[in-house]
Design an enzyme around this catalytic site. Structure first.
Site, PDB file in Angstrom:
ATOM      1  N   LYS A  22       0.778  -1.089   0.176  1.00 51.13           N
ATOM      2  CA  LYS A  22       0.060  -0.113  -0.056  1.00 51.13           C
ATOM      3  C   LYS A  22       0.744   1.380  -0.009  1.00 51.13           C
ATOM      4  CE  LYS A  22      -2.442  -1.218   3.533  1.00 51.13           C
ATOM      5  NZ  LYS A  22      -2.003  -2.925   3.797  1.00 51.13           N
TER       6      LYS A  22
ATOM      7  N   CYS B 191     -11.454   1.596  17.472  1.00 53.03           N
ATOM      8  CA  CYS B 191     -10.399   0.736  17.341  1.00 53.03           C
ATOM      9  C   CYS B 191      -9.312   0.649  18.542  1.00 53.03           C
ATOM     10  CB  CYS B 191      -9.691   1.058  16.045  1.00 53.03           C
ATOM     11  SG  CYS B 191      -8.927   2.712  15.771  1.00 53.03           S
ATOM     12  N   MET B 192      -8.931   1.798  18.975  1.00 48.41           N
ATOM     13  CA  MET B 192      -7.937   2.086  20.272  1.00 48.41           C
ATOM     14  C   MET B 192      -8.321   2.008  21.511  1.00 48.41           C
ATOM     15  SD  MET B 192      -5.317   0.897  18.418  1.00 48.41           S
ATOM     16  CE  MET B 192      -4.366   0.876  19.829  1.00 48.41           C
TER      17      MET B 192
ATOM     18  N   MET C  79      -7.123  -5.012  17.021  1.00 49.57           N
ATOM     19  CA  MET C  79      -8.407  -5.171  16.995  1.00 49.57           C
ATOM     20  C   MET C  79      -9.171  -6.620  17.333  1.00 49.57           C
ATOM     21  SD  MET C  79      -8.892  -2.225  16.286  1.00 49.57           S
ATOM     22  CE  MET C  79      -7.209  -1.793  16.328  1.00 49.57           C
TER      23      MET C  79
ATOM     24  N   GLY D 184      -4.146   1.188  14.495  1.00 51.35           N
ATOM     25  CA  GLY D 184      -4.767   0.825  13.332  1.00 51.35           C
ATOM     26  C   GLY D 184      -4.871   2.160  12.064  1.00 51.35           C
ATOM     27  N   GLN D 185      -4.592   3.403  12.974  1.00 52.61           N
ATOM     28  CA  GLN D 185      -4.420   4.576  11.974  1.00 52.61           C
ATOM     29  C   GLN D 185      -3.189   5.170  12.260  1.00 52.61           C
ATOM     30  OE1 GLN D 185      -8.853   6.320  11.939  1.00 52.61           O
ATOM     31  NE2 GLN D 185      -8.514   5.682  13.712  1.00 52.61           N
TER      32      GLN D 185
END
Length: 767
Positions: free
Chosen positions: A80, A169-170, A340, A377-378
């Site tokens: 990616k 998510c966190m 997650m 995740g981000q």
């Protein structure tokens, strides 16, 4: 060029599993630009790993990306990352402000957009009060943007109606850190990978979701003949292929496995008596309040959690549990990773606590190679949300809304009247949208995220977002998305290196992203829009002079300098991270209190570099969990009883649905699905079914399958593969035409308010 998924797995750093799957292909030559005028240092736009990149610019356009060899990622990128340039030049980039009229969007000017937006918000505040407006942010926004909006809403308007998608998510990881160690301050670093000889990976498919980090783990395994990898996952993912021990279990039952590991560690005397005596307290909940208990009481609590009992509940073999416990405790240094699979649960905080428990019992913590490490995740979920305090219960840099002293400190720092910051935490992510559905929140601004696709049980929330009785603003780089299509007003946003700002990643590493190119047409950096909005809104509220004082920022560097001052004296302390220094550095880890300080690799330990340990705990000689002053600066081992998921399978809905990511795509696919090579490799959603379940159901690969939960149905193509365990089906979350979140439950963890995306009950039939 046609690229197969097999090739993409090789091109990405998921070649960590190359030896297991026999891939030997080189990276495509045409990923490199033919000509580049200049290279500009930046950071990857996707996951929270924070891979350093150099962005190649030619004739005002991004034409190539290469890895930063001087950064922690050593020049490696996942697939990616290599294919980042096309996301800036997609045909559906949002270029102009768009207003919905009837069922169509029409182009309007920025002046018209800002006048309308501020009029709507001001009118709502005047008629219904400040709690009638809200902001929903993102772990993708720059730190400066999130800090500014937090100041505007909590300090300027006096409402805590502000939250973000990291709540999805966190949040459980953050609350897990706080409840175990007293602070949300991840103590480890990627450097620990080079010192660890046991990796305990639970609830994370690292090879596809954090492939560059996983590559480092694989390199460590190849060089260290005694290195062990334990993979705890209901799916036999690509990550599990290089594991020395893959522990499969019924989803939602991993709490008993973690307790059973602790049972073995205690029973066999594998725990560290010195560490337990000097650095640990034991806690449970009595009468709805935390209460200390003795080590003996903890041992008694563990008695029922035998490996045999855990096997009965989880279907994970008891011998695997015993082996994992021994490896974990007896290695020279054990490092845990999770994401997650632990966090997106109604018992997510408890699951985080139980991983920390294992490290605290064994002393596998606060030294090189020994740490419990939550993956993010981000790209800015740590720096822009957790650190800046964007979530509805937080204030910047470790402060809490509910703490009177913290409120007063921030009111003084921001220069607002005492009592301005509301003492009650605001609604969290799911509850913001519930309040919007009910009309309790009249105006909602969403920036840099896609909740119309990403929220759990998304159907009812989508209906609420398109209500004619409320006003929805969406700042977005693309249009339409599954959220912007529901908006009343769409503001075109600059994307990634079309603006400048700062990211803070999983290991407390802050990095600066320089602007490299201009955004398309009339798209603008979110921070510019936020600053203009604040002045226009306050003018309509008759507070123009206050806005000039509170929001007197010309650019992101002005905001960053205020952030540094805000962190001064806290355990974060960014004072040494000047903008000039960040421009040159390849990332700096907080705390960094002075300009000549190198940054801090590990927390809570004076022996391995945390300069603030002595400041916050003058009596500390080695380790001090100084956030837990009430417990004598000791970390907590929690007695958390086993409880299963909110919606276990039953006779009517006998299968468990879990969702997640694929290596080609990221989150809701708004960016990666714009890249032809990535889309060709993974063009559509599917449902992954175990061969034994497929045989019972008469389903073969490529059959159309209907999956139904208590909330909705979806039809997908079947992929019969021996990856999920019996009774489990998996669907990727990326595809906007296949809203898998129509099926997921919005039940959430009572402590973190994070939803249980990973587990809901479904039935399956041929379509």
């Amino acid at each position: 060029m046609e690229i197969t998924r097999r090739q993409l797995l090789k091109y990405s750093a998921a070649l960590a599993a190359a030896s297991a799957i026999g891939l030997e292909l080189p990276l495509p030559k045409d990923l490199e630009a033919a000509h580049v005028e200049k290279w500009i240092k930046g950071v990857c736009r996707y996951c929270g790993a924070g891979c350093g990149v150099y962005v190649g610019v030619d004739k005002g356009k991004i034409v190539a990306v290469q890895g930063d060899k001087d950064n922690w990622n050593k020049g490696f990128l996942c697939v990616k990352g290599y294919y980042l340039p096309p996301i800036l030049y997609a045909a559906d980039r949002a270029k102009y402000p768009m207003l919905k009229k009837g069922d169509k969007f029409v182009r309007i000017s920025w002046k018209e957009a800002m006048d309308l937006m501020t009029e709507k918000f001001a009118d709502s505040i005047k008629k219904h009060g400040v709690h009638s407006v809200a902001f929903y942010g993102s772990g993708q926004a720059y730190t400066e943007e999130s800090y500014f909006m937090n100041k505007l809403f909590k300090g300027g308007l006096g409402t805590n109606n502000i939250d973000g998608n990291p709540r999805l998510c966190m949040a459980s990881a953050a609350v897990g850190y706080v409840s175990s160690f007293g602070k949300d301050e991840p103590m480890g670093a990627y450097d620990d990978i080079y010192h660890s000889d046991c990796f305990f990976i639970i609830g994370s498919n690292m090879a596809e979701c954090h492939p560059v980090i996983f590559r480092l783990i694989n390199e460590r395994k190849q060089k260290g003949k005694d290195v062990k990898i334990i993979m705890v996952d209901p799916r036999k993912t690509l990550s599990a292929r290089i594991a020395d021990l893959h522990m499969s279990f019924i989803p939602g039952t991993d709490l008993v496995i973690l307790h059973a590991m602790a049972h073995v560690i205690v029973k066999e005397g594998l725990y560290s008596k010195d560490y337990v005596n000097n650095h640990v307290v034991f806690k449970t909940i009595k009468d709805d309040k935390p209460a200390k208990v003795s080590f003996e009481e903890y041992v008694k609590f563990l008695e029922e959690y035998t490996p045999e009992m855990a096997e009965k509940i989880s279907h994970c073999p008891k011998d695997d549990i015993i082996k994992a416990a021994r490896w974990f405790a007896q290695s020279k240094a054990t490092m845990s990773f999770w994401t997650m699979g632990l966090n997106q649960r109604t018992r997510g905080v408890w699951a985080n606590n139980l991983v920390h428990n294992l490290h605290l019992l064994t002393g596998q913590i606060c030294r090189p190679g020994a740490t419990s490490f939550s993956l993010t995740g981000q790209p800015n979920a740590c720096g822009g949300i957790r650190d800046t305090g964007l979530l509805s219960h937080l204030l910047p840099y470790g402060r809490l809304v509910a703490n009177e002293k913290d409120r007063k400190d921030m009111e003084k720092f921001w220069g607002v009247p005492e009592g301005r910051i509301h003492p009650k935490p605001g609604p969290t992510a799911v509850d913001i949208f519930r309040a919007f559905n009910k009309g309790e929140i009249k105006c909602l601004w969403i920036a840099c995220t896609n909740p119309g696709q990403s929220l759990p049980n998304v159907g009812p929330y989508r209906k609420g977002m398109e209500s004619k009785d409320t006003f929805l603003v969406v700042s977005e780089a693309y249009h339409p998305t599954r959220t912007s299509e529901l908006a009343d007003l769409v503001l075109p946003a600059a994307l990634w290196v079309e603006k400048d700002g700062t990211y803070g990643q999983s290991e407390r590493r802050y990095q600066y992203l320089e602007k490299a190119v201009n955004p398309p047409a009339e798209a603008r950096p979110d921070l510019d829009v936020m600053i203009e909005f604040s002045h226009k809104l306050f003018a309509k509220l008759g507070r123009a002079d206050e806005a000039k004082r509170l929001f007197n920022f010309k650019n992101s560097e002005d905001v960053w300098n205020e952030i540094r001052q805000c962190s001064k004296g806290t355990a974060y302390d960014f004072m040494g991270m000047t903008r000039a220094r960040l421009k040159k550095a390849h990332g700096i880890q907080w705390p960094c209190p002075t300009e000549d300080h190198p940054g801090t690799v590990r927390r809570y330990t004076s022996r391995y570099g945390d300069v603030l340990v002595k400041k916050f705990d003058p009596h500390a000689t080695d380790v001090s969990f100084y956030g837990a002053k009430a417990d004598g600066n000791k970390a907590a081992v929690w007695l958390r009883p086993y409880k299963g998921p909110a919606e276990p399978p039953d006779a009517e809905y006998p299968y468990i649905l879990t969702t997640g990511r694929q290596i080609e795509h990221w989150h809701t696919g708004t960016m990666t699905l714009k890249v032809p090579e990535l889309k060709r490799s993974a063009p559509d959603a599917f449902v992954e079914i175990n061969p034994r379940d497929a045989q019972k159901l008469g389903i073969k690969s490529r059959d159309k399958v209907k999956i139904t939960s208590r909330r909705g149905s979806i039809v997908l193509e079947a992929k019969v593969v021996d990856v999920p365990r019996d009774g489990l089906v998996f669907v990727p979350m990326h595809y906007p035409e296949r809203l898998i979140n129509l099926l997921t439950t919005d039940a959430y963890d009572a402590m973190s308010k994070q939803p249980e995306f990973k587990i809901c009950a479904v039935k399956i039939e041929k379509a």
